[in-house]
Design an enzyme around this catalytic site. Structure first.
Site, PDB file in Angstrom:
ATOM      1  N   TYR A 145      -2.654  -1.033  10.197  1.00 18.66           N
ATOM      2  CA  TYR A 145      -2.664  -1.342   8.761  1.00 18.66           C
ATOM      3  C   TYR A 145      -1.351  -0.931   8.109  1.00 18.66           C
ATOM      4  O   TYR A 145      -0.751  -1.700   7.347  1.00 18.66           O
ATOM      5  CB  TYR A 145      -3.835  -0.617   8.097  1.00 18.66           C
ATOM      6  CG  TYR A 145      -3.880  -0.762   6.596  1.00 18.66           C
ATOM      7  CD1 TYR A 145      -4.356  -1.926   6.007  1.00 18.66           C
ATOM      8  CD2 TYR A 145      -3.435   0.264   5.773  1.00 18.66           C
ATOM      9  CE1 TYR A 145      -4.384  -2.067   4.626  1.00 18.66           C
ATOM     10  CE2 TYR A 145      -3.465   0.141   4.396  1.00 18.66           C
ATOM     11  CZ  TYR A 145      -3.947  -1.027   3.828  1.00 18.66           C
ATOM     12  OH  TYR A 145      -3.974  -1.166   2.464  1.00 18.66           O
TER      13      TYR A 145
ATOM     14  N   SER B   3       1.473  -3.182   9.035  1.00 14.64           N
ATOM     15  CA  SER B   3       1.340  -4.487   8.393  1.00 14.64           C
ATOM     16  C   SER B   3       1.781  -4.432   6.934  1.00 14.64           C
ATOM     17  O   SER B   3       2.418  -5.361   6.438  1.00 14.64           O
ATOM     18  CB  SER B   3      -0.108  -4.984   8.493  1.00 14.64           C
ATOM     19  OG  SER B   3      -0.975  -4.303   7.599  1.00 14.64           O
ATOM     20  N   LYS B   4       1.457  -3.349   6.245  1.00  8.34           N
ATOM     21  CA  LYS B   4       1.825  -3.232   4.840  1.00  8.34           C
ATOM     22  C   LYS B   4       3.298  -2.882   4.645  1.00  8.34           C
ATOM     23  O   LYS B   4       3.926  -3.316   3.677  1.00  8.34           O
ATOM     24  CB  LYS B   4       0.927  -2.191   4.152  1.00  8.34           C
ATOM     25  CG  LYS B   4      -0.522  -2.635   4.019  1.00  8.34           C
ATOM     26  CD  LYS B   4      -0.642  -3.923   3.215  1.00  8.34           C
ATOM     27  CE  LYS B   4      -2.082  -4.307   2.944  1.00  8.34           C
ATOM     28  NZ  LYS B   4      -2.211  -5.518   2.100  1.00  8.34           N
TER      29      LYS B   4
ATOM     30  N   SER C 160       0.856  -1.187   0.000  1.00 11.05           N
ATOM     31  CA  SER C 160       0.000   0.000   0.000  1.00 11.05           C
ATOM     32  C   SER C 160       0.885   1.227   0.000  1.00 11.05           C
ATOM     33  O   SER C 160       2.040   1.182   0.438  1.00 11.05           O
ATOM     34  CB  SER C 160      -0.887  -0.004   1.252  1.00 11.05           C
ATOM     35  OG  SER C 160      -1.493   1.263   1.455  1.00 11.05           O
TER      36      SER C 160
END
Length: 269
Positions: free
Chosen positions: A173, A176-177, A160
């Site tokens: 998030y 994690s990306k 991302s």
């Protein structure tokens, strides 16, 4: 003069469009029932691969299988939760049973989770990293023996723009990306001697069901993100898989360890 590598010799004389064909290859696409995963399954199957689409959504998988087979394309489906190691191994065994090979893995399955950092529940943090980062690694680790044995493979992780820049309310998030992107770099170095290439892509706003649901809850936040896109809009799911096709094809035979933005210019604005 340096002796051409045997792989370079094999590519000599091939037409450029031939390099994008995936005939005879087996490709696993996680998160294949919807969004970018679904469109990726279509793209790789249309290029000739036998696609194994995995997802937690049986109805979505059934619809995908019916549509692809109706077009004469090769597809199998498997219900899989990538956070569960046994289900990941079952998915990989189903793929390997097709021809004894696994040529491609696209780690598209993942979840979003927005919450202010000061209130971010540790349970949510653990869930996001368990699915997005740990799950993607388990899938890569599970396909590695086949790819190492055949001395060839291509893995693409869906990261991302949030792996590169910060914005408020997405700490789990984004971590994690970022982990997914760094994982690709590490695996590219470790598995490069086996001719296994590992890359990531960094989409920006993509009009998927998941993003639509999040945007409905925070319209101003997502509107501001779109205002920062030089192209003036978000992407449709079908605009992302072309980059994935390139990365898993022979056209990208010397491309590994990269994070390629598919964001309409968001990261350079």
């Amino acid at each position: 003069m340096m002796e051409p590598h045997k792989w370079g010799k094999a590519m000599a004389g091939k037409f450029s469009t031939d390099l994008f064909r995936l005939d005879g290859r087996v490709a696993i696409v996680t998160g294949g029932a919807s969004g970018m995963g679904r469109r990726t399954a279509f793209t790789l199957a249309d290029a000739g691969a036998h696609v194994v689409a995995a997802d937690l959504n049986p109805a979505g998988l059934a619809a995908l299988e019916e549509e692809l087979k109706g077009l004469g394309l090769l597809v199998s489906t498997v219900v899989a939760d990538i956070s569960q190691e046994a289900m990941v191994h079952n998915m990989v065994e189903k793929a390997r049973a097709i021809s004894g090979r696994i040529d491609i893995l696209v780690n598209s399955a993942g979840i979003g989770a927005r919450c202010p950092a000061a209130d971010y529940p540790l349970e949510l943090w653990q869930k996001v990293l368990r699915i997005n980062t740990r799950g993607s690694f388990m899938c890569a680790k599970a396909v590695a023996p086949a790819m190492i044995a055949q001395r060839k493979g291509a893995i693409v992780n869906i990261a991302s723009c949030g792996a590169v820049v910060g914005w408020a309310g997405s700490v789990g998030y984004q971590c994690s990306k970022a982990g997914v992107a760094q994982m690709a770099r590490s695996l590219a170095v470790e598995w490069g001697p086996y001719n296994i290439r590992v890359n990531s892509i960094a989409p920006g706003y993509v009009d998927t069901p998941q993003t639509q649901a999040e945007a409905a809850l925070e319209p101003e936040f997502f509107a501001e993100r779109l205002r920062r896109v030089p192209m003036g809009r978000g992407a449709q799911p079908e605009e992302i898989p072309g980059t994935i096709l390139y990365l898993v094809s022979d056209a990208a035979s010397m491309v590994t360890g990269n994070l390629i933005a598919t964001d309409g210019g968001f990261l350079v604005a």
